[in-house]
Design a protein around this motif. Structure first.
Motif, mmCIF file in Angstrom:
data_model
loop_
_atom_site.group_PDB
_atom_site.id
_atom_site.type_symbol
_atom_site.label_atom_id
_atom_site.label_comp_id
_atom_site.label_asym_id
_atom_site.label_seq_id
_atom_site.Cartn_x
_atom_site.Cartn_y
_atom_site.Cartn_z
ATOM 1 N N LYS A 118 0.824 -1.219 0.000
ATOM 2 C CA LYS A 118 0.000 0.000 0.000
ATOM 3 C C LYS A 118 0.857 1.267 0.000
ATOM 4 C CE LYS A 118 -4.037 -2.059 2.215
ATOM 5 N NZ LYS A 118 -4.992 -1.992 3.360
ATOM 6 N N GLY A 119 2.170 1.078 -0.010
ATOM 7 C CA GLY A 119 3.086 2.201 -0.101
ATOM 8 C C GLY A 119 4.015 1.985 -1.276
ATOM 9 N N GLN A 120 5.287 2.285 -1.069
ATOM 10 C CA GLN A 120 6.269 2.087 -2.139
ATOM 11 C C GLN A 120 7.616 1.773 -1.505
ATOM 12 O OE1 GLN A 120 6.727 5.397 -4.841
ATOM 13 N NE2 GLN A 120 8.638 4.595 -5.685
ATOM 14 N N LEU A 121 8.118 0.583 -1.737
ATOM 15 C CA LEU A 121 9.430 0.201 -1.230
ATOM 16 C C LEU A 121 10.502 0.790 -2.133
ATOM 17 C CD1 LEU A 121 10.865 -1.483 0.943
ATOM 18 C CD2 LEU A 121 10.790 -3.430 -0.622
ATOM 19 N N GLY A 122 11.489 1.462 -1.530
ATOM 20 C CA GLY A 122 12.525 2.113 -2.321
ATOM 21 C C GLY A 122 13.880 1.448 -2.159
ATOM 22 N N ALA A 123 14.853 1.940 -2.896
ATOM 23 C CA ALA A 123 16.218 1.440 -2.810
ATOM 24 C C ALA A 123 16.929 2.098 -1.627
ATOM 25 C CB ALA A 123 16.963 1.750 -4.102
ATOM 26 N N SER A 124 18.072 1.553 -1.262
ATOM 27 C CA SER A 124 18.876 2.129 -0.194
ATOM 28 C C SER A 124 19.244 3.573 -0.550
ATOM 29 C CB SER A 124 20.146 1.309 0.006
ATOM 30 O OG SER A 124 20.967 1.888 0.984
ATOM 31 N N GLY A 125 18.992 4.501 0.377
ATOM 32 C CA GLY A 125 19.293 5.907 0.146
ATOM 33 C C GLY A 125 18.130 6.700 -0.426
ATOM 34 N N SER A 126 17.026 6.018 -0.724
ATOM 35 C CA SER A 126 15.909 6.715 -1.369
ATOM 36 C C SER A 126 15.225 7.726 -0.454
ATOM 37 C CB SER A 126 14.879 5.704 -1.884
ATOM 38 O OG SER A 126 14.380 4.894 -0.825
ATOM 39 N N VAL A 127 15.238 7.480 0.867
ATOM 40 C CA VAL A 127 14.649 8.456 1.795
ATOM 41 C C VAL A 127 15.572 8.807 2.960
ATOM 42 C CG1 VAL A 127 12.295 7.707 1.247
ATOM 43 C CG2 VAL A 127 13.435 6.765 3.260
#
Length: 233
Positions: free
Chosen positions: A115-124
């Motif tokens: 229900k969200g968005q999984l990002g890559a390392s460093g994305s947030v």
């Protein structure tokens, strides 16, 4: 700390307490790799203090120390994994896990982020500061948090709930500041390293409830230790 987003529900069930104790035991086991003596191992000392404040039984604490230090036949090795991404409404979130099965954890996290968005390392993580966080209460009404922060070596402070003060430190200074605060009139309630959002997102009630439900589902996973959202209080 790191969980101010949680709804104000008292975790009184045996299952809820069991989850807390399991997470605390993992922290102790990982810290005990650096040695079983809390007086010589600052990470272990802080983990044990957190467990005591949560009323974790002494036998559980001692067993976790021995398991982590390799003093028992039963060997358990936990790996630390960190995931980054977005909750609903583009709220950045960092999830810390301790796991004995990285494939299982990765699969679970992918499912939880549907229900969200999984990002890559460093994305947030660029939008967070990694700091020491110490919550402490004044021992007497006259204790001055600003003076205590300066004298103990904290880099910043802010009010916390129920008259407490949150002292922020450099990661390497966490233990030294926590040990110095009592001499300046403050009783340390908790001390840990964690992520603080630089630009927390403000949401309306309905959107916030949706994000909190998302975060609580992640926090309930057995492999998840800490959840840090960029969500304004």
């Amino acid at each position: 700390m790191g969980a101010q987003w949680k709804t104000k529900i008292k975790e009184t069930t045996a299952a809820a307490k069991g989850r807390i104790f399991t997470k605390l035991a993992k922290e102790i086991m990982v810290a005990a790799r650096g040695g079983p003596d809390p007086n010589q191992n600052s990470k272990l000392r802080m983990a044990v203090e957190q467990a005591k404040k949560a009323s974790m039984p002494k036998d559980n604490i001692e067993r976790a120390i021995k398991k982590g230090a390799g003093l028992l036949d039963e060997q358990v090795s936990y790996e630390k994994l960190t995931y980054e991404g977005f909750a609903p409404h583009r709220v950045p979130v960092i999830v810390e896990c301790l796991t004995d099965n990285a494939n299982r954890t990765a699969s679970n996290i992918r499912m939880l982020f549907r229900k969200g968005q999984l990002g890559a390392s460093g994305s947030v993580s660029w939008d967070f500061d990694y700091v020491g966080m110490i919550e402490a209460t004044p021992e007497s009404p006259g204790a001055d948090p600003e003076v205590a922060a300066i004298e103990a070596g904290a880099r910043d402070l802010e009010p916390a709930e129920n008259g407490a003060t949150l002292f922020l430190t450099e990661p390497s200074d966490l233990d030294a500041v926590a040990r110095a605060l009592p001499a300046h009139g403050f009783v340390v309630q908790s001390a840990q390293l964690g992520y603080r959002p630089k630009n927390p997102v403000t949401l309306g009630a309905a959107e916030r409830a949706e994000v909190e439900a998302f975060l609580e589902a992640i926090d309930a996973d057995d492999d998840v230790q800490n959840v840090y959202p960029g969500l304004a209080d």
